[in-house]
Motif scaffolding. Sequence first.
Motif, PDB file in Angstrom:
ATOM      1  N   UNK A  63       0.827  -1.139   0.039  1.00 17.21           N
ATOM      2  CA  UNK A  63       0.089  -0.134   0.062  1.00 17.21           C
ATOM      3  C   UNK A  63       0.934   1.273  -0.032  1.00 17.21           C
ATOM      4  N   UNK A  64       2.144   0.813  -0.354  1.00 18.93           N
ATOM      5  CA  UNK A  64       2.911   2.331  -0.473  1.00 18.93           C
ATOM      6  C   UNK A  64       3.297   2.398  -1.960  1.00 18.93           C
ATOM      7  N   UNK A  65       2.834   1.532  -2.945  1.00 13.44           N
ATOM      8  CA  UNK A  65       3.452   1.615  -4.328  1.00 13.44           C
ATOM      9  C   UNK A  65       2.321   1.417  -5.350  1.00 13.44           C
ATOM     10  N   UNK A  66       1.563   0.271  -5.008  1.00 17.30           N
ATOM     11  CA  UNK A  66       0.709  -0.432  -5.900  1.00 17.30           C
ATOM     12  C   UNK A  66      -0.565   0.453  -5.969  1.00 17.30           C
ATOM     13  N   UNK A  67      -1.295   0.159  -7.435  1.00 15.78           N
ATOM     14  CA  UNK A  67      -2.327   1.080  -7.687  1.00 15.78           C
ATOM     15  C   UNK A  67      -3.509  -0.008  -7.505  1.00 15.78           C
ATOM     16  N   UNK A  68      -4.630   0.481  -7.009  1.00 12.22           N
ATOM     17  CA  UNK A  68      -5.850  -0.133  -6.861  1.00 12.22           C
ATOM     18  C   UNK A  68      -6.957   0.637  -7.568  1.00 12.22           C
ATOM     19  N   UNK A  69      -8.021  -0.405  -8.136  1.00 14.21           N
ATOM     20  CA  UNK A  69      -9.346   0.215  -8.854  1.00 14.21           C
ATOM     21  C   UNK A  69     -10.169  -0.603  -7.999  1.00 14.21           C
ATOM     22  N   UNK A 111     -12.035   6.836  -4.077  1.00 11.67           N
ATOM     23  CA  UNK A 111     -10.929   7.251  -4.730  1.00 11.67           C
ATOM     24  C   UNK A 111     -10.036   8.125  -4.147  1.00 11.67           C
ATOM     25  N   UNK A 112      -8.738   8.073  -4.188  1.00 11.26           N
ATOM     26  CA  UNK A 112      -7.601   8.958  -3.547  1.00 11.26           C
ATOM     27  C   UNK A 112      -6.421   8.967  -4.305  1.00 11.26           C
ATOM     28  N   UNK A 113      -6.184  10.397  -4.894  1.00  6.57           N
ATOM     29  CA  UNK A 113      -5.072  10.303  -5.910  1.00  6.57           C
ATOM     30  C   UNK A 113      -3.783   9.989  -4.987  1.00  6.57           C
ATOM     31  N   UNK A 114      -3.542  10.600  -3.840  1.00  2.74           N
ATOM     32  CA  UNK A 114      -2.301  10.349  -3.094  1.00  2.74           C
ATOM     33  C   UNK A 114      -2.029   8.797  -2.591  1.00  2.74           C
ATOM     34  N   UNK A 115      -3.096   7.988  -2.557  1.00  2.00           N
ATOM     35  CA  UNK A 115      -2.870   6.860  -2.161  1.00  2.00           C
ATOM     36  C   UNK A 115      -3.214   5.871  -3.239  1.00  2.00           C
ATOM     37  N   UNK A 116      -3.219   6.362  -4.613  1.00  2.00           N
ATOM     38  CA  UNK A 116      -3.170   5.556  -5.747  1.00  2.00           C
ATOM     39  C   UNK A 116      -4.380   4.836  -6.009  1.00  2.00           C
ATOM     40  N   UNK A 131      -7.673  -0.361 -14.852  1.00  2.00           N
ATOM     41  CA  UNK A 131      -6.660  -1.063 -13.896  1.00  2.00           C
ATOM     42  C   UNK A 131      -5.370  -1.528 -15.014  1.00  2.00           C
ATOM     43  N   UNK A 132      -6.215  -2.413 -16.141  1.00  2.00           N
ATOM     44  CA  UNK A 132      -5.271  -3.035 -16.805  1.00  2.00           C
ATOM     45  C   UNK A 132      -4.298  -1.712 -17.723  1.00  2.00           C
ATOM     46  N   UNK A 133      -5.043  -0.719 -18.180  1.00  2.00           N
ATOM     47  CA  UNK A 133      -4.236   0.318 -18.615  1.00  2.00           C
ATOM     48  C   UNK A 133      -3.147   0.816 -17.667  1.00  2.00           C
ATOM     49  N   UNK A 139       4.440  -1.064 -17.056  1.00  2.00           N
ATOM     50  CA  UNK A 139       5.155  -2.184 -17.750  1.00  2.00           C
ATOM     51  C   UNK A 139       6.097  -1.209 -18.495  1.00  2.00           C
ATOM     52  N   UNK A 140       5.280  -0.391 -19.446  1.00  2.00           N
ATOM     53  CA  UNK A 140       5.893   0.282 -20.579  1.00  2.00           C
ATOM     54  C   UNK A 140       7.234   1.133 -19.817  1.00  2.00           C
ATOM     55  N   UNK A 141       6.807   1.825 -18.803  1.00  2.00           N
ATOM     56  CA  UNK A 141       7.826   2.735 -18.124  1.00  2.00           C
ATOM     57  C   UNK A 141       8.479   2.009 -17.055  1.00  2.00           C
ATOM     58  N   UNK A 142       8.408   0.701 -17.123  1.00  2.00           N
ATOM     59  CA  UNK A 142       9.434  -0.235 -16.173  1.00  2.00           C
ATOM     60  C   UNK A 142       9.390   0.301 -14.650  1.00  2.00           C
ATOM     61  N   UNK A 143       8.104   0.651 -14.343  1.00  2.00           N
ATOM     62  CA  UNK A 143       8.053   1.247 -13.029  1.00  2.00           C
ATOM     63  C   UNK A 143       7.579  -0.017 -12.186  1.00  2.00           C
ATOM     64  N   UNK A 144       7.993   0.131 -10.694  1.00  2.00           N
ATOM     65  CA  UNK A 144       7.929  -1.028  -9.959  1.00  2.00           C
ATOM     66  C   UNK A 144       6.758  -1.114  -9.043  1.00  2.00           C
ATOM     67  N   UNK A 145       5.547  -1.437  -9.630  1.00  2.00           N
ATOM     68  CA  UNK A 145       4.289  -1.639  -9.065  1.00  2.00           C
ATOM     69  C   UNK A 145       3.348  -2.488  -9.822  1.00  2.00           C
ATOM     70  N   UNK A 146       2.387  -3.213  -9.191  1.00  2.00           N
ATOM     71  CA  UNK A 146       1.224  -3.876  -9.781  1.00  2.00           C
ATOM     72  C   UNK A 146      -0.125  -3.191  -9.725  1.00  2.00           C
ATOM     73  N   UNK A 147      -1.033  -3.403 -10.389  1.00  2.00           N
ATOM     74  CA  UNK A 147      -2.528  -2.978 -10.096  1.00  2.00           C
ATOM     75  C   UNK A 147      -3.335  -4.042  -9.709  1.00  2.00           C
TER      76      UNK A 147
END
Length: 334
Positions: A63-69, A111-116, A131-133, A139-147
């Motif tokens: 909960x410090x880096x992943x994105x949730x929908x 929804x809450x932008x600061x907490x993704x 979420x898939x987008x 993945x394209x930006x090689x960033x370290x998170x999952x959704x």
Amino acid sequence: MASKHEEAGLTKEDLLKIYETMMTARRVDERMWLLNRAGKIPFVISCQGQEAAQVGAAYALDNTKDYIAPYYRDLGVVLHFGMTPKDIMLSAFAKAEDPNSGGRQMPGHFGQKKNRILTGSSPVTTQLPHAVGVALAGKMKKQDFITFNTLGEGSSNQGDFHEGLNFAGVHKLPVITMVENNKYAISVPFDRQVASKNVSDRAASYGMPGVTIDGNDPIEVYKHVKEAADRARRGEGPSLIETVSERMTAHSSDDDHRQYRSADELAAQKDKDPILTFGAYLKENGIMDDELEKEINDRIMVIVNEATDYAENAPYAEPEHTLKYVYAEKGGNE
Ligand SMILES: Cc1ncc(C[n+]2csc(CCOP(=O)(O)OP(=O)(O)O)c2C)c(N)n1
């Protein structure tokens, strides 16, 4: 012999945190029903019965880096990701200070932008392609998170479900989809909605693993979501998880489920209440006693009371703010 939670890699402290978030979700939800019936808030759509699935899953993410929908019942998920009972109450009362939308959103559209936390909208399942987008962008930006995204089993019959999962499968995206199967889509039971035995059977068509698990057991849910998260982080692609639990209320504050569910069915649900069954597990394993249970509950009730009072007394937005965010503003929107 190691107990179930030790095998899943969870400590006593982890279990108490999971329990406390589940209990917070339940108490906030119960309060919202009281406020609705007292005519103070317009609408409630409940998490009750699904807290184990929601908090067990959220706990397996970062909960410090992943994105949730999330979808509208996911109070347990969003509390773990940083929304507070005060945020939830400000939204329920539609007050100006509501950090998601300034009182514009329908309650339950978290929804809450600061907490993704991606903001939800009313057409069901739209959150899945979103979420898939986001996973594709990461993945394209090689960033370290999952959704991570969730939906109800009824919503798994929408085109967005199939299109989104197929795209995720083709591109091996780091995304987990969790279907919270509570056996009803409003008044329509599972066997009138879904042609396959399980929603998870559909995963095979999209080239990803799919499992159906007990959504009343947060440890079981944690274990499976953790496995899926580890896979996604290793670059091995998406997963579909179906949790089976109960919807312990009507669909929303606007219907009466006694019209389409028998008294026996409703009575049988009580034995499966995850707050009670997980509480019993904690007691059987010497992790919680009656005193600690009371202490946790008392602490939560103070938070819920303060959140309610604060939101009830907070001001509404000024009428001239109605069109804010509708048209572009000079110098750009905030
Ligand atoms: C595209 C679309 N169709 C219909 C609705 C109306 N609607 C709102 S919730 C719901 C039932 C969804 O059931 P399910 O996905 O099983 O989730 P649950 O509410 O049971 O958790 C429906 C039909 C909607 N919001 N969006």
